[in-house]
Design a protein around this motif. Sequence first.
Motif, PDB file in Angstrom:
ATOM      1  N   CYS A 186      31.089  40.882  34.526  1.00 34.57           N
ATOM      2  CA  CYS A 186      31.972  40.011  33.743  1.00 34.57           C
ATOM      3  C   CYS A 186      31.149  38.896  33.109  1.00 34.57           C
ATOM      4  O   CYS A 186      30.707  37.976  33.794  1.00 34.57           O
ATOM      5  CB  CYS A 186      33.075  39.439  34.640  1.00 34.57           C
ATOM      6  SG  CYS A 186      34.326  38.515  33.727  1.00 34.57           S
ATOM      7  N   GLY A 200      33.894  37.852  28.721  1.00 31.95           N
ATOM      8  CA  GLY A 200      34.770  38.701  29.518  1.00 31.95           C
ATOM      9  C   GLY A 200      35.676  37.882  30.422  1.00 31.95           C
ATOM     10  O   GLY A 200      36.842  38.214  30.630  1.00 31.95           O
ATOM     11  N   PHE A 201      35.135  36.767  30.957  1.00 30.91           N
ATOM     12  CA  PHE A 201      35.947  35.928  31.829  1.00 30.91           C
ATOM     13  C   PHE A 201      36.996  35.161  31.033  1.00 30.91           C
ATOM     14  O   PHE A 201      38.095  34.906  31.523  1.00 30.91           O
ATOM     15  CB  PHE A 201      35.060  34.974  32.636  1.00 30.91           C
ATOM     16  CG  PHE A 201      35.806  34.238  33.719  1.00 30.91           C
ATOM     17  CD1 PHE A 201      36.639  34.904  34.606  1.00 30.91           C
ATOM     18  CD2 PHE A 201      35.673  32.869  33.848  1.00 30.91           C
ATOM     19  CE1 PHE A 201      37.328  34.225  35.604  1.00 30.91           C
ATOM     20  CE2 PHE A 201      36.344  32.178  34.844  1.00 30.91           C
ATOM     21  CZ  PHE A 201      37.183  32.857  35.717  1.00 30.91           C
ATOM     22  N   ALA A 242      36.938  38.865  38.956  1.00 32.51           N
ATOM     23  CA  ALA A 242      36.866  39.548  37.659  1.00 32.51           C
ATOM     24  C   ALA A 242      35.604  40.403  37.580  1.00 32.51           C
ATOM     25  O   ALA A 242      35.625  41.520  37.037  1.00 32.51           O
ATOM     26  CB  ALA A 242      36.883  38.527  36.523  1.00 32.51           C
ATOM     27  N   TYR A 243      34.513  39.906  38.122  1.00 34.66           N
ATOM     28  CA  TYR A 243      33.246  40.632  38.131  1.00 34.66           C
ATOM     29  C   TYR A 243      33.376  41.927  38.936  1.00 34.66           C
ATOM     30  O   TYR A 243      32.922  42.987  38.504  1.00 34.66           O
ATOM     31  CB  TYR A 243      32.161  39.730  38.733  1.00 34.66           C
ATOM     32  CG  TYR A 243      30.761  40.259  38.578  1.00 34.66           C
ATOM     33  CD1 TYR A 243      30.006  39.920  37.468  1.00 34.66           C
ATOM     34  CD2 TYR A 243      30.183  41.081  39.546  1.00 34.66           C
ATOM     35  CE1 TYR A 243      28.707  40.388  37.318  1.00 34.66           C
ATOM     36  CE2 TYR A 243      28.893  41.550  39.401  1.00 34.66           C
ATOM     37  CZ  TYR A 243      28.165  41.208  38.288  1.00 34.66           C
ATOM     38  OH  TYR A 243      26.885  41.676  38.137  1.00 34.66           O
ATOM     39  N   PHE A 269      39.619  37.743  30.622  1.00 29.90           N
ATOM     40  CA  PHE A 269      40.261  37.951  31.923  1.00 29.90           C
ATOM     41  C   PHE A 269      41.318  36.872  32.163  1.00 29.90           C
ATOM     42  O   PHE A 269      42.436  37.164  32.593  1.00 29.90           O
ATOM     43  CB  PHE A 269      39.204  37.924  33.035  1.00 29.90           C
ATOM     44  CG  PHE A 269      39.768  38.085  34.416  1.00 29.90           C
ATOM     45  CD1 PHE A 269      39.973  39.342  34.953  1.00 29.90           C
ATOM     46  CD2 PHE A 269      40.088  36.970  35.190  1.00 29.90           C
ATOM     47  CE1 PHE A 269      40.497  39.501  36.233  1.00 29.90           C
ATOM     48  CE2 PHE A 269      40.609  37.112  36.464  1.00 29.90           C
ATOM     49  CZ  PHE A 269      40.807  38.380  36.986  1.00 29.90           C
ATOM     50  N   GLU A 296      41.881  42.096  31.446  1.00 25.66           N
ATOM     51  CA  GLU A 296      41.328  41.475  30.239  1.00 25.66           C
ATOM     52  C   GLU A 296      42.220  41.730  29.024  1.00 25.66           C
ATOM     53  O   GLU A 296      42.679  42.844  28.801  1.00 25.66           O
ATOM     54  CB  GLU A 296      39.925  42.007  29.957  1.00 25.66           C
ATOM     55  CG  GLU A 296      38.892  41.500  30.917  1.00 25.66           C
ATOM     56  CD  GLU A 296      37.491  41.919  30.540  1.00 25.66           C
ATOM     57  OE1 GLU A 296      37.266  42.454  29.438  1.00 25.66           O
ATOM     58  OE2 GLU A 296      36.594  41.704  31.370  1.00 25.66           O
TER      59      GLU A 296
END
Length: 161
Positions: free
Chosen positions: A65, A69-70, A58-59, A73, A105
């Motif tokens: 991320c 954000g995760f 994800a990063y 995601f 996301e």
Amino acid sequence: MDINEFWEIIELGKDSEEPEDNLRINLEKLTPEEIVSFKTHFDYFFDRAYTWNLWGAAYIIGGGCSDDGFIDFRYGLISQGRVVYSNAIENPESLAELGEDLEIENELYGYVADEVYEEKTGKEISISAVPDNEDSMGEEWDFDDEEENIKRFPKLMALYW
């Protein structure tokens, strides 16, 4: 509701531009008990995706991320359907197959079951806590370590870094 029924509901809206809208339409057809079952499965798969490898992917995909954000995601990963989700759990590098315009996301997707349940019952959804996955997250590394990222995710790095 069993796991196959859960994924059938997810699959109904996975290809739309606003999968959370399709999810809402399909959850509105369910009884409150079925929504609780759906949410229990959702939380299980959400928690199962809490791994360092997926966070690293994800990063790379997002150019960074955060914790929030995760969360978004993982909501969005579930919205992609059973095959994409399962492949990503097994090998986050599989997300490279979805192309360079990938935007996973989806914060809103994670709230739909709660909202529909509350609209139907006037109460907040109450489910048993999902077991904490922190011990099985895998090996942590510095997501800014380009060499390590290339070693772990060469395809994702080639697409997004």
